[in-house]
Design a protein around this motif. Structure first.
Motif, PDB file in Angstrom:
ATOM      1  N   TRP A 138       0.815  -1.216   0.000  1.00  0.00           N
ATOM      2  CA  TRP A 138       0.000   0.000   0.000  1.00  0.00           C
ATOM      3  C   TRP A 138       0.845   1.260   0.000  1.00  0.00           C
ATOM      4  CZ3 TRP A 138      -4.858  -0.835  -1.131  1.00  0.00           C
ATOM      5  CH2 TRP A 138      -5.448  -2.044  -0.786  1.00  0.00           C
ATOM      6  N   GLU A 139       0.385   2.277  -0.705  1.00  0.00           N
ATOM      7  CA  GLU A 139       1.009   3.602  -0.689  1.00  0.00           C
ATOM      8  C   GLU A 139       0.724   4.267   0.657  1.00  0.00           C
ATOM      9  OE1 GLU A 139       2.769   5.583  -3.265  1.00  0.00           O
ATOM     10  OE2 GLU A 139       3.097   3.476  -3.730  1.00  0.00           O
ATOM     11  N   ALA A 140       1.588   5.170   1.069  1.00  0.00           N
ATOM     12  CA  ALA A 140       1.339   5.951   2.281  1.00  0.00           C
ATOM     13  C   ALA A 140       0.148   6.873   2.037  1.00  0.00           C
ATOM     14  CB  ALA A 140       2.583   6.768   2.633  1.00  0.00           C
ATOM     15  N   GLY A 191      -4.505  13.449   3.367  1.00  0.00           N
ATOM     16  CA  GLY A 191      -4.914  12.602   4.474  1.00  0.00           C
ATOM     17  C   GLY A 191      -5.758  11.414   4.039  1.00  0.00           C
ATOM     18  N   GLU A 192      -5.949  11.248   2.720  1.00  0.00           N
ATOM     19  CA  GLU A 192      -6.732  10.114   2.213  1.00  0.00           C
ATOM     20  C   GLU A 192      -5.960   8.826   2.435  1.00  0.00           C
ATOM     21  OE1 GLU A 192      -9.074   9.805  -1.565  1.00  0.00           O
ATOM     22  OE2 GLU A 192      -8.143  11.776  -1.832  1.00  0.00           O
ATOM     23  N   ALA A 193      -6.580   7.909   3.125  1.00  0.00           N
ATOM     24  CA  ALA A 193      -5.955   6.613   3.351  1.00  0.00           C
ATOM     25  C   ALA A 193      -6.780   5.528   2.666  1.00  0.00           C
ATOM     26  CB  ALA A 193      -5.871   6.345   4.852  1.00  0.00           C
ATOM     27  N   GLN A 194      -6.189   4.371   2.528  1.00  0.00           N
ATOM     28  CA  GLN A 194      -6.903   3.247   1.947  1.00  0.00           C
ATOM     29  C   GLN A 194      -8.010   2.811   2.903  1.00  0.00           C
ATOM     30  OE1 GLN A 194      -3.695   3.630   2.189  1.00  0.00           O
ATOM     31  NE2 GLN A 194      -2.875   3.529   0.147  1.00  0.00           N
TER      32      GLN A 194
END
Length: 177
Positions: free
Chosen positions: A132-134, A139-142
């Motif tokens: 996963w990308e940071a 501030g969008e997270a997976q």
């Protein structure tokens, strides 16, 4: 490819993920704690092709359910370019578009509305891993939905593709007497 495989995956963000792939029956299930379940099914009577884990890339013969809701699934035909092996999902429930597109011989990028979420690798037999990308600067997270879709697409269609020059060379060599 065996008829049915159950493969646990240990995701660095979402924990234990259960992948169930039955190539002969044309079914795939992805589930995990806190993840919306994903089901991909090949239409009954559709003869499976061996090089696609779910058995076909024909969107007319595939159904995708995410958390029980029908979702548009658009796999490309896969021919001369890596991009021709991409798979698109349009989620009306989430109002977004996912794309899984090969970026190397063995991996594919998962994007949501053009934003890179992570890189997936699948051996085509139900084994899938994600890098996963940071979280982005906004501030969008997976999210769990992202993981469900990503693991489902990677397990159903595999990841990676040869570069265009290699595909073209192989095609030319097939025609050589």
């Amino acid at each position: 490819m065996s008829a049915f495989v159950y493969v646990p995956a240990d995701d660095p963000l979402f924990g234990a993920i259960r992948i169930e792939l039955d190539h002969e029956a044309g079914t795939l299930g992805v589930s995990g704690h806190g993840l919306p379940p994903v089901e991909i099914r090949r239409a009954p009577g559709t003869s499976p092709v061996s090089h696609v884990p779910i058995g076909t890339r024909d969107p007319e013969h595939l159904t995708l359910l995410v958390d029980g809701a029908g979702t548009a699934l658009r796999p490309s035909k896969g021919f001369l370019t890596r991009r021709s092996y991409r798979v698109e999902v349009v989620s009306a429930a989430r109002e977004c578009r996912y794309v899984l597109v090969p970026d190397s011989l063995g991996t594919s990028r998962l994007l949501r509305d053009g934003r890179l979420l992570g890189v997936f690798a699948s051996t085509g037999d139900g084994h899938v891993s994600a890098d996963w990308e940071a979280a982005s600067a906004t501030g969008e997270a997976q999210e769990p939905y992202d993981a469900s879709v990503g693991y489902g697409l990677a397990a159903a269609f595999g990841t990676g593709a040869e570069p265009m020059w290699q595909i073209a060379l192989n095609a030319a060599l097939e025609l050589w007497p």
